[in-house]
Structure formats: structure tokens, C-alpha cells
Design an enzyme around this catalytic site. Structure first.
Site, PDB file in Angstrom:
ATOM      1  N   THR A 354      78.026 -72.681 -38.734  1.00  0.00           N
ATOM      2  CA  THR A 354      78.310 -73.340 -37.466  1.00  0.00           C
ATOM      3  C   THR A 354      77.133 -74.243 -37.112  1.00  0.00           C
ATOM      4  O   THR A 354      75.976 -73.880 -37.323  1.00  0.00           O
ATOM      5  CB  THR A 354      78.564 -72.317 -36.336  1.00  0.00           C
ATOM      6  OG1 THR A 354      78.833 -73.010 -35.109  1.00  0.00           O
ATOM      7  CG2 THR A 354      77.364 -71.400 -36.127  1.00  0.00           C
ATOM      8  N   HIS A 407      74.327 -55.418 -39.470  1.00  0.00           N
ATOM      9  CA  HIS A 407      73.265 -54.546 -39.963  1.00  0.00           C
ATOM     10  C   HIS A 407      73.813 -53.253 -40.578  1.00  0.00           C
ATOM     11  O   HIS A 407      73.065 -52.483 -41.190  1.00  0.00           O
ATOM     12  CB  HIS A 407      72.316 -54.206 -38.814  1.00  0.00           C
ATOM     13  CG  HIS A 407      70.902 -53.957 -39.246  1.00  0.00           C
ATOM     14  ND1 HIS A 407      70.535 -53.760 -40.560  1.00  0.00           N
ATOM     15  CD2 HIS A 407      69.743 -53.843 -38.523  1.00  0.00           C
ATOM     16  CE1 HIS A 407      69.240 -53.551 -40.639  1.00  0.00           C
ATOM     17  NE2 HIS A 407      68.730 -53.599 -39.418  1.00  0.00           N
TER      18      HIS A 407
END
Length: 436
Positions: A354, A407
Site C-alpha cells: 500500500t 506476530h
């Protein structure tokens, strides 16, 4: 009698909202002709009729939510319709039901001739007043939808098209340049589920706008990602000097050979593929208690469209050269701007890029595009003082880059390694030619 049902749209789409009926009760419908426009989570889709006949009943109104397989209209036998009633207009005039453009998957325009119905038969005198209704205006579905949302009478909107077709940008321009649209009934009347306060109803400074299905979906998915993923963001900065010099040197020859401009995005797309090969967990997704590692590289590129953010996908980016990537980006961006993206264009990405820098963003933390586990954010290029050695400073064109990652399966080591690899390749762009 025949039924018109909501067809299978895509594996992940089970329902849609009726955005606009392209035919009215009493109209003759030919086989394969567009009947209704549905707004889905990702794109707008026009539904065709599998049979011919007269549209006798609408079982869903504009704004209703309908599910795949649901009956939304009924056609009756057209044996009593004269054969000449099924003929198109003469070659001097376009067909009354000709949809010339597609938006999203197949969203287009409906062209009707004043004083005639969709069969080409002359309208009765008693119905002559219909010619003044906005339903008889030649306008794209996107224009009609925006006009409904803004409470704008299409009869008052001037068309830039020489043929008189009203497009979405005409409605937007009318609103901006001083048009005084009347508040639509849906905007004026609060929903029973979310009643407006008396002060809000009397305050003309407050405008209540219904969220589109796509905007609702974007909102729900972003919240879902933040609630389900252990999202973390790490940053680095890149000296863009080498890329800018290389681009300046070759941009004219590149355009001459490929008829497409050389931008920064192709450099980052190639760098992302190379970095993903070094850190494969960022090109994966979580399915239950398993990790699905993907050995292909379909890179999504986030594009800001009028209806909300969309992420069309560059297929097999690892197998494409710079020109092919730039051409794909150009075509997908144009489709997004004109609302012509199909479901296929939006499905199956493995990683997303992006670029908030095009809007002036200096730094941001992009949100994951689930079920992907990584997204790279690009930002504005700014001149900043950089230490060359102990004694020298230079102003260099610098860009902050950000990697948001899940994560749960990606550790800081992989995330930092990924960004470091991006930095190395962009600062030495000729090395990208050596990447497979």
C-alpha cells in the site's frame, strides 16, 4: 412463468444488496439481458435473465439484502407480446436495453428511449409523464446510486457526455458546484435500529449517510483483523537516490519500448518478491492450527476507489518483468477508478503493498489484509540530511517503509530481515535484475 434468482457470485460471497432494478414491472426482458444490479462486498454485479418474458413481479426492492439462490423477480409467458415488440430499435438509434459499460464485475449503463418501453413499443398517452422521471434519464448505475444517496434529482444534473449520458462524476460535480439536492427519504428518516436525536433531526449541519455494503465489509474486516491477529509494525528507511536516477535515465526508452511508464511500484513489487523468497513465512496464512506456505507470489496493490479501498492482485509477480508489472498496475488502477474490477481481480493475493505516499503520508502503520500475514507500507519521498561519513552530510530523497505482520507466525527476526532486504534492493536497483 420463470424465476430470476441470485446466482452463485463467488466462494466467499453469499449475499448482496439490490442497488438498482434495470427493468421495471411490465417491461419485456430478453434472454441474456441485464435485469438488476447487486452491490456485493467487493464489486457491483449485474444479473442477467436466463429466460425471456414480461417482468411481472419484483420480490425484492432496492436496498433489500438478498442471498444466493433467492428468487428476486418473476417473468411471465410473453406469448401475447407481438413479435415486433421484441425487436430492437432501428440501426439509426442504439438498442433500448444496451448496456455499454461494465462496472465492478459487469456494472453498466441502461439506455432507454423517451416515450418507448424496453420493447420499442410506443408508451400509452397516460404514461407520458414518466418521461420526466429520473428513471428515464440515461445514467450509469453508479450515477443513479450516488444520486439516491445524496438525494439529487437526476433531471437537474447536466451531463458532460455529448450523448447525454449521466455518469458518477457528473453527479459529484453537481453536488460540489452548488447544486441544492433535496434530502432523500432514506436520509431524512432515521432507521428504527438507530434513531436520531431530536436535536440531530432539526440540525441541518448534520447529514446521515447510509454505509455502502462495501464500506461495511471493509470496516468489519479491519476490526476482525485487529481482534484476531497479533499485529505488529516495524520500520526502516530507504534512500531513493539510485532508483530515481535509474528511472530518470531509462524512463523515456522504457516508455518508447513498452508504451507504459516506469514507476516506483514495479521496483517495490520485484523487491517484495525477492524478500518474500528469503522470508517465506510472510507469504503464508494461518488455517486453524496449521501454517499454509504459499510457493507463488500474487501481490496485491491497494487502490483508493470512490466506494472504498480495494486490493486488486498482480498474478505471478515473480514471473513478470518491470513492464508487465507496470502494465498490470495501470490496468487494475483504471478498473478500480471506473468501477470495473471483477471478483477475479480481487481474490487470492498472498501479500499486499500500500502506498500512502501518494496522498502525502510520511509514516503510518498499515493494517493487515486478512488472511494475509504481511503488508508493506510505502510513504512520501522527502529530502532529509543523511550522514555519508563522519565528516559529510548530504540531502537525500528518503522514504520511510513500514511492515505490519502477524506476530503469531512471523517473529521480529523475519520482519526486520524482510525490510532490510527491501532496503538493500531498492538502494541497489540494478541487483533486482538478478532476482528470479
Amino acid at each position: 412463468m420463470a424465476e430470476i434468482k441470485v446466482p452463485e457470485l463467488a466462494e466467499t460471497i453469499t449475499e448482496g444488496t439490490v442497488a438498482q432494478w434495470l427493468k421495471k414491472p411490465g417491461d419485456f426482458v430478453q434472454k441474456g439481458e441485464y435485469v438488476v444490479e447487486l452491490e456485493t462486498d467487493k464489486v457491483n454485479v449485474e444479473i442477467i435473465s436466463e429466460q425471456e418474458g414480461v417482468l411481472s413481479e419484483l420480490k425484492a426492492q432496492e436496498g433489500d439484502t438478498v442471498k444466493v439462490g433467492e428468487v428476486i423477480a418473476v417473468l411471465t409467458n410473453a406469448d401475447n407480446v407481438p413479435e415486433n415488440g421484441r425487436e430492437l430499435e432501428s440501426v439509426d438509434e442504439p438498442p433500448a436495453s444496451g448496456n455499454q459499460e461494465q462496472a465492478g464485475a459487469v456494472s453498466g449503463e441502461q439506455r432507454e428511449l423517451p416515450g418507448r418501453d424496453a420493447t420499442g413499443l410506443q408508451e400509452p398517452e397516460a404514461d407520458a409523464s414518466k418521461g420526466k422521471d429520473s428513471d428515464w434519464i440515461i445514467a450509469s448505475p453508479a450515477a443513479r446510486k450516488l444520486a439516491r444517496e445524496k438525494g439529487i434529482d437526476l433531471n437537474s444534473v447536466p451531463a458532460a457526455d455529448p450523448l447525454g449520458r449521466i455518469r458518477r462524476q457528473d453527479v459529484s460535480a453537481y453536488e460540489v458546484t452548488g447544486g441544492q439536492p433535496q434530502a432523500s427519504a432514506s436520509a431524512a428518516a432515521p432507521s428504527p435500529k438507530s434513531p436520531a436525536s431530536a436535536a440531530e433531526q432539526s440540525d441541518k449541519r448534520v447529514e446521515r449517510i447510509r454505509m455502502s455494503r462495501r464500506r461495511q465489509t471493509i470496516a468489519n474486516r479491519l476490526v476482525e483483523v485487529q481482534q484476531t491477529a497479533a499485529m505488529l509494525t516495524t520500520f526502516n528507511e530507504v534512500d531513493m537516490s539510485a532508483v530515481m536516477q535509474l528511472r530518470k535515465k531509462w524512463k523515456d526508452k522504457f516508455y518508447e519500448d513498452n508504451e507504459v511508464r516506469l514507476g516506483f511500484m514495479s521496483f517495490f513489487a520485484k523487491a517484495v518478491v525477492a524478500a518474500l523468497k528469503k522470508t517465506p513465512l510472510l507469504n503464508a496464512e494461518i488455517q486453524g492450527d496449521e501454517i499454509l506456505l504459499k510457493k507463488y507470489y500474487d501481490i496485491g496493490v491497494a487502490v483508493a476507489a470512490d466506494e472504498g479501498l480495494v486490493v486488486p492482485v498482480i498474478r505471478d509477480a515473480d514471473r513478470k518483468n518491470f513492464a508487465e508489472i507496470e502494465r498490470d498496475i495501470m490496468e487494475l488502477a483504471e478498473k478500480a477508478r471506473t468501477n470495473k474490477l471483477s471478483l477475479k481481480d480481487l481474490q487470492g493475493g498472498t501479500f499486499t503493498i500500500t502506498n500512502g505516499g501518494v496522498f502525502g503520508s510520511l509514516l503510518s502503520t498499515p493494517i493487515l489484509n486478512g488472511p494475509q500475514v504481511g503488508i508493506l507500507g510505502m510513504h512520501s519521498i522527502q529530502l532529509r540530511p543523511v550522514a555519508i561519513d563522519k565528516d559529510r552530510m548530504e540531502n537525500r530523497p528518503m522514504m520511510y517503509i513500514a511492515l505490519s505482520y502477524d506476530h503469531r507466525i512471523v517473529d521480529g527476526k523475519e520482519a526486520v530481515t524482510f525490510l532490510k532486504r527491501i532496503k538493500e534492493l531498492i538502494e541497489d536497483p540494478e541487483s533486482l535484475l538478478l532476482q528470479g
